[in-house]
Design an enzyme around this catalytic site. Structure first.
Site, PDB file in Angstrom:
ATOM      1  N   GLY A 145       0.769  -1.200  -0.084  1.00  0.00           N
ATOM      2  CA  GLY A 145       0.021   0.117  -0.140  1.00  0.00           C
ATOM      3  C   GLY A 145       0.843   1.252   0.051  1.00  0.00           C
ATOM      4  O   GLY A 145       0.875   1.766  -1.136  1.00  0.00           O
ATOM      5  N   THR A 146       1.391   1.453   1.183  1.00  0.00           N
ATOM      6  CA  THR A 146       2.707   2.327   1.174  1.00  0.00           C
ATOM      7  C   THR A 146       2.713   3.805   1.181  1.00  0.00           C
ATOM      8  O   THR A 146       1.927   4.398   0.671  1.00  0.00           O
ATOM      9  CB  THR A 146       3.573   1.781   0.241  1.00  0.00           C
ATOM     10  N   THR A 147       3.934   4.133   1.770  1.00  0.00           N
ATOM     11  CA  THR A 147       4.536   5.596   1.524  1.00  0.00           C
ATOM     12  C   THR A 147       5.947   5.331   1.380  1.00  0.00           C
ATOM     13  O   THR A 147       6.591   4.924   2.223  1.00  0.00           O
ATOM     14  CB  THR A 147       4.166   6.268   2.798  1.00  0.00           C
ATOM     15  N   LYS A 158      10.749  -2.280   2.850  1.00  0.00           N
ATOM     16  CA  LYS A 158      10.441  -1.910   1.248  1.00  0.00           C
ATOM     17  C   LYS A 158      11.817  -1.088   0.739  1.00  0.00           C
ATOM     18  O   LYS A 158      11.769  -0.746  -0.522  1.00  0.00           O
ATOM     19  CB  LYS A 158       9.568  -0.998   1.331  1.00  0.00           C
ATOM     20  N   GLY A 200       0.032   6.533   0.119  1.00  0.00           N
ATOM     21  CA  GLY A 200       0.223   7.604   1.259  1.00  0.00           C
ATOM     22  C   GLY A 200       0.911   8.735   0.897  1.00  0.00           C
ATOM     23  O   GLY A 200       0.685   9.803   1.600  1.00  0.00           O
TER      24      GLY A 200
END
Lengths: 242, 207
Positions: free
Chosen positions: A42-44, A75, A173
């Site tokens: 999903g991530t930032t 990541k 994000g």
């Protein structure tokens, strides 16, 4: 009715879609949460240049739909000793790309007898994404240090673009922190200022984005090497609860 | 999050029994798919001195059903001139939800209660069309319910004191919603005993 893109039936695409569906057996083996949504980071992710190197940061959540598959993912993937990539998008696609590019760069450094340039690493990533642009869902940031140009950050988003930027953001994000970074980034910051800015930005994104969460993993890459810093949940900077 | 209507806003609630006490807890997130909009949206509503209901699911239906149920319980209190008992409350809720059998509200509910004279505890679990479970020890509803059930079953002991009950409830809730990206951002726990109700706000991971 869209005249430029008329509806068509594509037999090959239909076949591919059918092949990619889960088999009957998989329905019994794969838990309900993971069956319908692919695993994505999903991530930032953020990477930032400073005078002398780069600072990278990412959250640590991998989700399959709303199920959190991994709460402490890494990541920040090394491509070489001084070049890292940040992965966002499909976890499988980005892991596959980084493995292939790792091999390509290792081979290249043996051929050239020197560590590869960051631009070359970014190009390898970009080429893979562009070649399979219809199949991959991968947004990656390649950042590192080399002798020729020092610290560099290259962004390789979804379609297969390659662009060098002083600061690059990615992942779901990132939408929440573009404004924050526009306001607070200035060129030629010190390493400490960059680390604080990246950490604050990740914390803000984690607070708002459901697909980002967990802790923050940071890395500093400069001439001396790579320094990894993991900031656990309770050590993240305080954000006012709106 | 896919396009599942029950996961659109997220949220979770848990209820557990102790010895002459019951606890009900919920998270405080209000979000739209990935995005968190507010962190002060509690899902627990009071309908009587020892009667509480938690609703989880689509946020608009959470608010609507809470208000419609309040309307019915207010009328009951005016007509009967007495406060609600938990079994009356759950019967009203079943009726309210079943009225919409073929166009249901998108919520799941938890009804809890305590009889202050006898100390008898009630925990009921309802689906979105009003099927009520028997009086159970532990019930959860919401997007993280499966994760919380596992922990709840592990931490539950019969006849817990209010403090042990609070610990078990909070730990199941907090660790359960760590595995769900649609719930979290703080929690509130109500522990209802014969003579008092203790409301505690938990600081949770804001992610």
């Amino acid at each position: 009715m869209d005249v430029c893109n008329p509806p068509t039936y594509d037999a090959e695409e239909e076949l591919l879609r059918h092949q990619k569906q889960y088999s009957q057996m998989d329905k019994l083996l794969i838990p309900a949460e993971m069956r319908h949504q692919p695993v994505s980071t999903g991530t930032t992710i953020i990477a930032m240049e400073y005078d002398g190197g780069v600072v990278l940061g990412a959250d640590t959540r991998t989700s399959a739909g709303s199920f959190v598959v991994n709460r402490f993912t890494d990541k920040l993937t090394p491509l070489t000793d001084r070049i890292y990539c940040l992965r966002s998008g499909s976890a499988a696609d980005t892991q596959a790309i980084s493995q292939v590019v790792q091999y390509q760069l290792e081979f290249l450094s043996a051929e050239m007898n020197e560590p590869p340039l960051v631009k070359i690493a970014a190009n390898c990533v970009r080429r893979m994404i562009y070649q399979y642009r219809d199949d991959f869902v991968a947004g990656m940031i390649v950042a590192g240090w080399d002798k020729k140009l020092g610290g560099q950050v290259y962004s390789c988003p979804l379609g297969g673009l390659l662009v060098r930027q002083p600061v690059s953001l990615g992942g779901s994000g990132s939408t929440y922190i573009w404004g924050f970074l526009d306001n607070n980034y200035k060129p030629n910051m010190t390493k400490k200022e960059c680390l604080e800015l990246v950490l604050k930005a990740i914390t803000l994104a984690i607070t708002r984005d459901g697909s980002s969460g967990g802790c923050a993993r940071l890395a500093v890459i400069d001439a001396q090497g790579v320094e990894r810093i993991d900031v656990l949940g309770n050590e993240l900077p305080k954000v006012y609860d709106l | 999050m896919g396009d599942d209507i029950m996961n659109y806003n997220g949220g979770v609630a848990l209820a557990m029994k102790g010895k002459e006490c019951v606890a009900i807890a919920c998270d405080k997130r209000y979000g739209v798919q990935n995005r968190t909009i507010a962190t002060n949206f509690t899902k627990i509503f009071e309908y009587g001195p020892h009667c509480y209901v938690a609703f989880c699911g689509l946020a608009t239906d959470v608010q609507t059903v809470a208000e419609r149920l309040k309307f019915r319980t207010n009328l009951y209190e005016l007509r009967e001139q007495r406060k609600l008992k938990p079994n009356v409350l759950y019967n009203m809720l079943t009726n309210l939800l079943y009225e919409k059998r073929f166009g249901p509200y998108f919520i799941f509910a938890l009804v809890i209660g305590l009889d202050p004279k006898t100390g008898e505890t009630f925990v009921y679990d309802s689906d979105n069309i009003g099927a009520i479970s028997d009086n159970v020890n532990l019930a959860t509803v919401g997007t993280a319910s499966e994760y919380i059930f596992g922990l709840g079953e592990l931490l539950f002991k019969p006849d817990m004191t209010p403090d042990e009950l609070f610990e078990a409830t909070s730990q199941s809730l907090l660790n359960g919603f760590d595995r769900d990206s649609a719930s979290g951002w703080g929690a509130v726990v109500y522990v209802i005993e014969k003579d008092k109700v203790t409301i505690r706000e938990l600081k949770a991971r804001q992610d």
